[in-house]
Design a protein around this motif. Structure first.
Motif, PDB file in Angstrom:
ATOM      1  N   UNK A  43      25.612  44.218 -29.639  1.00 28.69           N
ATOM      2  CA  UNK A  43      26.557  45.269 -30.020  1.00 28.69           C
ATOM      3  C   UNK A  43      25.836  46.578 -30.288  1.00 28.69           C
ATOM      4  N   UNK A  44      24.733  46.524 -31.027  1.00 28.01           N
ATOM      5  CA  UNK A  44      23.963  47.747 -31.288  1.00 28.01           C
ATOM      6  C   UNK A  44      23.350  48.293 -30.008  1.00 28.01           C
ATOM      7  N   UNK A  45      22.876  47.401 -29.135  1.00 27.91           N
ATOM      8  CA  UNK A  45      22.263  47.849 -27.891  1.00 27.91           C
ATOM      9  C   UNK A  45      23.270  48.531 -26.977  1.00 27.91           C
ATOM     10  N   UNK A  46      24.547  48.108 -27.037  1.00 28.56           N
ATOM     11  CA  UNK A  46      25.556  48.717 -26.179  1.00 28.56           C
ATOM     12  C   UNK A  46      25.819  50.169 -26.537  1.00 28.56           C
ATOM     13  N   UNK A  47      25.462  50.581 -27.758  1.00 29.42           N
ATOM     14  CA  UNK A  47      25.639  51.971 -28.186  1.00 29.42           C
ATOM     15  C   UNK A  47      24.352  52.783 -28.044  1.00 29.42           C
ATOM     16  N   UNK A  48      23.415  52.277 -27.252  1.00 34.55           N
ATOM     17  CA  UNK A  48      22.151  52.984 -27.027  1.00 34.55           C
ATOM     18  C   UNK A  48      21.927  53.184 -25.531  1.00 34.55           C
ATOM     19  N   UNK A  49      22.784  53.970 -24.873  1.00 31.43           N
ATOM     20  CA  UNK A  49      22.640  54.166 -23.420  1.00 31.43           C
ATOM     21  C   UNK A  49      21.400  54.989 -23.094  1.00 31.43           C
ATOM     22  N   UNK A  50      20.976  54.867 -21.842  1.00 34.51           N
ATOM     23  CA  UNK A  50      19.800  55.640 -21.421  1.00 34.51           C
ATOM     24  C   UNK A  50      20.096  57.127 -21.407  1.00 34.51           C
ATOM     25  N   UNK A  51      21.335  57.483 -21.103  1.00 29.27           N
ATOM     26  CA  UNK A  51      21.740  58.881 -21.074  1.00 29.27           C
ATOM     27  C   UNK A  51      23.115  59.013 -21.703  1.00 29.27           C
ATOM     28  N   UNK A  52      23.389  60.197 -22.267  1.00 27.64           N
ATOM     29  CA  UNK A  52      24.699  60.463 -22.828  1.00 27.64           C
ATOM     30  C   UNK A  52      24.808  60.048 -24.284  1.00 27.64           C
ATOM     31  N   UNK A  53      26.057  60.106 -24.792  1.00 23.46           N
ATOM     32  CA  UNK A  53      26.317  59.774 -26.175  1.00 23.46           C
ATOM     33  C   UNK A  53      26.379  58.284 -26.421  1.00 23.46           C
ATOM     34  N   UNK A  54      26.744  57.926 -27.638  1.00 20.28           N
ATOM     35  CA  UNK A  54      26.717  56.517 -28.031  1.00 20.28           C
ATOM     36  C   UNK A  54      27.783  55.707 -27.290  1.00 20.28           C
ATOM     37  N   UNK A  55      28.862  56.347 -26.865  1.00 22.81           N
ATOM     38  CA  UNK A  55      29.942  55.633 -26.162  1.00 22.81           C
ATOM     39  C   UNK A  55      29.844  55.788 -24.650  1.00 22.81           C
ATOM     40  N   UNK A  56      28.713  56.234 -24.142  1.00 27.76           N
ATOM     41  CA  UNK A  56      28.583  56.515 -22.724  1.00 27.76           C
ATOM     42  C   UNK A  56      28.776  55.262 -21.874  1.00 27.76           C
ATOM     43  N   UNK A  57      28.255  54.123 -22.324  1.00 28.84           N
ATOM     44  CA  UNK A  57      28.394  52.890 -21.540  1.00 28.84           C
ATOM     45  C   UNK A  57      29.848  52.475 -21.394  1.00 28.84           C
ATOM     46  N   UNK A  58      30.610  52.593 -22.464  1.00 26.00           N
ATOM     47  CA  UNK A  58      32.021  52.209 -22.409  1.00 26.00           C
ATOM     48  C   UNK A  58      32.821  53.210 -21.570  1.00 26.00           C
ATOM     49  N   UNK A  59      32.492  54.490 -21.673  1.00 22.22           N
ATOM     50  CA  UNK A  59      33.159  55.494 -20.844  1.00 22.22           C
ATOM     51  C   UNK A  59      32.841  55.244 -19.374  1.00 22.22           C
TER      52      UNK A  59
END
Length: 295
Positions: A43-59
Motif C-alpha cells: 500500500x505504501x509502495x503504491x503511493x511512491x510512483x517513479x514520476x508524478x504525485x502520490x496518486x499518479x499510479x492510480x490516475x
C-alpha cells in the motif's frame, strides 16, 4: 481462636502471561509476517510512483484503457464462474445430503481437480478441448459436428477452467453446511404435508443462506485472482487480459513495482466491493434464525 488468614488480592491475580495469549501469538505472528506486513508495504509502495504525485499510479491506471478494462474482463470471468459453481454445488450437495457410500464416492470423484492444480488442468484442457483435441475428433468420428471447435485460447477456455477448479471447493463447503442441518426439521415438515420443494424453500434454503453467501464470497475471490488459466487457456492480450496479468506485466516486464502494487490494491478493492455487496444482500434478505444445525 485465630481466624484464618485471608488471601491477598495478589494471590487471585492472573498469571503474568495468559496461556490463551501464548496459543494465539504464533498465529498472530504468521498473520503479521505474511499478510499484514506485505499489504502495508504494498500500500505504501503504491503511493511512491517513479514520476508524478502520490496518486499518479492510480490516475495512470484509470486513464489507460488497457489497464482499467482488465477489471471488467476479470468480472466477466469471475462472476459467471462463481454463480455456476455455487449453483451446481448447491444442487449436487442437496441431492447427496444423506450420508451413504455413494455420497463418499461422489465426493471423492468431485474433489479430484483440487489435487491436480491449475496448470495440470490447463494442460489437459489443451489436449481435450483443442481444435484437434479428443472432443473435436470424437464429435467428428460420430458425425455429430463437422466444424472447428474453439474452446481454448479464448473466453470459454478460461471459464471452463475456473468451473473445473472452483466447483469442488464450493461443493465441499456447501455440503458441510447442508449436512449440518438437523434432519428432524424436514421430517417434521413432511409430516405436516410439505412436499420436497417446500421443504427446500422454507427449511433448507433459509438455513443455508449464510453458507451460500460464504461459499459465493470465497469462490469469487478464488476466481477473481485467476492467472495461469488466463495465460494458458485464454487470450492474454484480448478478452482474457485479467487484472492479475496487468499486475504481473507491471512488476516483471516493466519493473515498475510501485505501479504493480497499485494494481494489486485496486484488485483487492474490487474483490472487497463484491464481497461487501454479497454480505449486504444477505443482511437485507435473510431474516430467519441461523439455528438448525446439529449440536
Amino acid at each position: 481462636m485465630a481466624t484464618p488468614a485471608t488471601p491477598s488480592p495478589a494471590a487471585h491475580a492472573r498469571p503474568p502471561l495468559d496461556p490463551a495469549v501464548m496459543l494465539v501469538a504464533p498465529a498472530a505472528a504468521v498473520m503479521i509476517m505474511f499478510f499484514v506486513y506485505p499489504f502495508a508495504y504494498g500500500l505504501l509502495l503504491s503511493f511512491q510512483p517513479a514520476q508524478g504525485g502520490v496518486f499518479e499510479n492510480y490516475i495512470h491506471f484509470f486513464q489507460t484503457q488497457d489497464l482499467w478494462k482488465t477489471i471488467g474482463n476479470t468480472m466477466q470471468l469471475a462472476l459467471p464462474a462463481t454463480l455456476i459453481n455455487v449453483g451446481f454445488a448447491l444442487a449436487i450437495a442437496y441431492a447427496t445430503r444423506v450420508k451413504s457410500p455413494y455420497q463418499r464416492l461422489l465426493s471423492t470423484l468431485l474433489v479430484v481437480p483440487l489435487t491436480l492444480g491449475t496448470v495440470l488442468i490447463a494442460e489437459g484442457m489443451l489436449t481435450y478441448f483443442g481444435p484437434r483435441g479428443w472432443l473435436a475428433q470424437a464429435l467428428q468420428w460420430l458425425n455429430l459436428y463437422e466444424g472447428s471447435i474453439r474452446l481454448t485460447h479464448n473466453y470459454w477456455g478460461v471459464l471452463i477452467s475456473l468451473v473445473i477448479t472452483g466447483f469442488p471447493f464450493a461443493y465441499l463447503l456447501i455440503l458441510s453446511y447442508i449436512t449440518g442441518i438437523d434432519p428432524a426439521l424436514p421430517r417434521a415438515a413432511a409430516t405436516l404435508g410439505a412436499d420436497g420443494w417446500n421443504r427446500f424453500r422454507y427449511i433448507y434454503l433459509p438455513l443455508l443462506t449464510p453458507g451460500l453467501v460464504m461459499a459465493f464470497c470465497l469462490s469469487f475471490v478464488q476466481a477473481f485472482s485467476v492467472f495461469p488459466s488466463a495465460v494458458l487457456l485464454g487470450s492474454p492480450a484480448g478478452t482474457t487480459r485479467v487484472i492479475a496479468i496487468a499486475a504481473y506485466e507491471a512488476a516483471f516486464e516493466q519493473y515498475d513495482y510501485s505501479l504493480a502494487s497499485a494494481v494489486a490494491m485496486i484488485m483487492g478493492l474490487a474483490q472487497l466491493a463484491i464481497v461487501a455487496a454479497a454480505l449486504g444482500l444477505r443482511r437485507l434478505f435473510y431474516r430467519g434464525p441461523v439455528t438448525g444445525g446439529k449440536g
